[in-house]
Design a protein around this motif. Structure first.
Motif, PDB file in Angstrom:
ATOM      1  N   GLU A  76     -21.300 -30.820 -12.312  1.00  0.00           N
ATOM      2  CA  GLU A  76     -22.098 -29.587 -12.299  1.00  0.00           C
ATOM      3  C   GLU A  76     -22.482 -29.174 -13.709  1.00  0.00           C
ATOM      4  O   GLU A  76     -23.621 -28.780 -13.959  1.00  0.00           O
TER       5      GLU A  76
ATOM      6  N   ASP B 239     -25.179 -31.489 -14.828  1.00  0.00           N
ATOM      7  CA  ASP B 239     -26.447 -31.125 -14.186  1.00  0.00           C
ATOM      8  C   ASP B 239     -27.090 -29.931 -14.900  1.00  0.00           C
ATOM      9  O   ASP B 239     -28.298 -29.917 -15.133  1.00  0.00           O
TER      10      ASP B 239
ATOM     11  N   GLU C  32     -16.175 -32.993 -10.029  1.00  0.00           N
ATOM     12  CA  GLU C  32     -17.255 -32.150  -9.516  1.00  0.00           C
ATOM     13  C   GLU C  32     -17.659 -31.096 -10.542  1.00  0.00           C
ATOM     14  O   GLU C  32     -18.843 -30.842 -10.744  1.00  0.00           O
TER      15      GLU C  32
END
Length: 136
Positions: A91, A94, A87
């Protein structure tokens, strides 16, 4: 009652260790388990406080003599830690993709290609996280 719980992992761990040393293994495990459950309900399965609390429960259960359950709990904590790392990487990816996205002033042939490639990679990473969650 949940609002009253203070999420201080170090304090909980110290209290659990003290209870265990005083021969109150069952109470120590109950305290660690309650803390872990409250952390999970508050922040979710992949929050570091929950993962570390789960590992503490595993250690207490192991010390109490149930190595099979302890191994299972520790494996769950390790799997959740890997999920957390994925995760965090997603992130970061992103954010990197957002930074690389061309602005209105940039007609960006090459930048568009990298942005699309990055988005495909992020989508694949996201799909992998979803598949892992379904298995858990």
């Amino acid at each position: 009652e949940r609002a009253m719980v203070e999420f201080d992992l170090e304090a909980m761990t110290a209290a659990v260790v003290n209870l265990f040393r005083e021969g109150q293994a069952e109470e120590a495990i109950e305290l660690a388990t309650s803390f872990a459950e409250a952390a999970r309900e508050t922040w979710g399965r992949t929050h570091p406080t929950y993962i570390n609390a789960l590992a503490t429960v595993a250690a207490m259960v192991d010390q109490a003599g149930d190595s099979e359950q302890a191994e299972s709990l520790l494996q769950e904590a390790e799997n959740l830690h890997e999920e957390l790392e994925m995760e965090v990487m997603a992130e970061a990816l992103d954010e990197e993709i957002a930074a690389m996205s061309p602005g209105d002033s940039d007609g960006g042939g090459e930048a568009d290609g990298r942005g699309a490639q990055g988005k495909r990679e992020a989508h694949r990473a996201s799909d992998g996280r979803r598949r892992r969650r379904k298995r858990n």
